[in-house]
Design an enzyme around this catalytic site. Structure first.
Site, PDB file in Angstrom:
ATOM      1  N   ASN A 139      78.615  -3.400  52.556  1.00 15.83           N
ATOM      2  CA  ASN A 139      78.247  -3.601  51.162  1.00 15.83           C
ATOM      3  C   ASN A 139      78.703  -2.395  50.337  1.00 15.83           C
ATOM      4  O   ASN A 139      78.311  -1.259  50.629  1.00 15.83           O
ATOM      5  CB  ASN A 139      76.724  -3.776  51.055  1.00 15.83           C
ATOM      6  N   THR A 156      67.095  -5.206  46.286  1.00 14.30           N
ATOM      7  CA  THR A 156      66.491  -6.493  46.600  1.00 14.30           C
ATOM      8  C   THR A 156      65.211  -6.299  47.393  1.00 14.30           C
ATOM      9  O   THR A 156      65.222  -5.693  48.466  1.00 14.30           O
ATOM     10  CB  THR A 156      67.476  -7.371  47.390  1.00 14.30           C
ATOM     11  N   GLU A 209      70.177 -14.984  56.323  1.00 16.34           N
ATOM     12  CA  GLU A 209      70.200 -13.542  56.554  1.00 16.34           C
ATOM     13  C   GLU A 209      68.754 -13.058  56.496  1.00 16.34           C
ATOM     14  O   GLU A 209      68.106 -13.164  55.449  1.00 16.34           O
ATOM     15  CB  GLU A 209      71.057 -12.811  55.523  1.00 16.34           C
TER      16      GLU A 209
END
Length: 247
Positions: free
Chosen positions: A10, A104, A154
């Protein structure tokens, strides 16, 4: 067990650093190229509503620059669906998103929003994207993901990683047990299992060892390590740790 555990890198926080100063540097596209060169299996980028790190132009530039898959993290909004359909990334990972959060927090609420999410992911799947849902390792959420036709889940590893960092072994082991159970449940339902959020060299081994897990997505830790050892070195060490755990 999958033959090789995939690593998705990421690159959001390369863009975070760029945006803190303004201008074009550091370039997340360059980070994507480096990650690809040292063995990353995919690149993850989250285009948030407020564009706090990755920007719209980054998505097109990354896709043009790499030959490995782009995993496009996105909220379940009409705007993001339109952007995903316009670009056609390899994968679309649907995540919860709140404006006030730093990163998140928690997993997507699938069980209570099945009809809407089923309608939302349909066009993405029809366009050929591998759709994944970023969820907690909760039996109800896993079952709901399977019901609405998502091929991938995920599982959120954040709580496990937090307890590991705090040295709370009892809570860490309880979260690891939930992840193990969640991975087995998801696999039994025919779902491909990914995991991610907060993983480090110290915490990755028990997750990487799980036979049901096909892919790990790791970002913030690698970007932090890159300040000290370089991005290529940080990714290579994570790849080594994952491979060693997988045996």
């Amino acid at each position: 067990m999958t033959e090789r555990l995939r690593l998705g890198v990421n690159i959001d926080h390369v863009a975070t650093l760029r945006n803190a100063r303004g201008g074009a540097l550091p370039d997340p596209v360059r980070a994507a190229r480096v990650a690809q060169a040292v063995g990353a299996d995919g690149i993850t980028a989250h285009l948030r509503e407020d564009r706090r790190h990755i920007r719209d132009a980054d998505i097109a530039a990354i896709m043009e620059a790499i030959t490995i898959p782009l995993n496009f993290e996105m909220a379940a909004t009409d705007e993001m669906q339109g952007i995903a359909l316009a670009h056609g990334p390899h994968a679309a990972c649907i995540v919860p998103e709140r404006r006030e959060e730093r990163t998140t927090e928690g997993g997507l609420e699938v069980a209570g929003d099945q009809d809407r999410l089923a309608r939302f992911i349909g066009p993405l799947s029809d366009a050929g994207m591998r759709v994944s849902l970023f969820i907690a390792a909760d039996p109800a959420q896993i079952a709901a993901a399977a019901r609405i036709g998502a091929p991938v889940v995920e599982l959120h590893t954040g709580a496990y990683c937090d307890h590991h960092a705090e040295g709370d072994t009892q809570a860490r082991d309880a979260e690891l047990a939930r992840l193990i159970d969640g991975a087995k449940r998801a696999a039994d339902l025919g779902l491909e299992v990914h995991m991610g959020h907060g993983l480090t060299y110290d915490s990755v081994a028990p997750i990487a060892a799980l036979p049901e897990v096909a892919e790990l997505n790791i970002g913030h830790f690698l970007m932090g390590e890159a300040l000290f050892v370089g991005l290529a070195g940080a990714i290579a060490e994570m790849r080594r740790a994952m491979d060693a755990a997988r045996g």
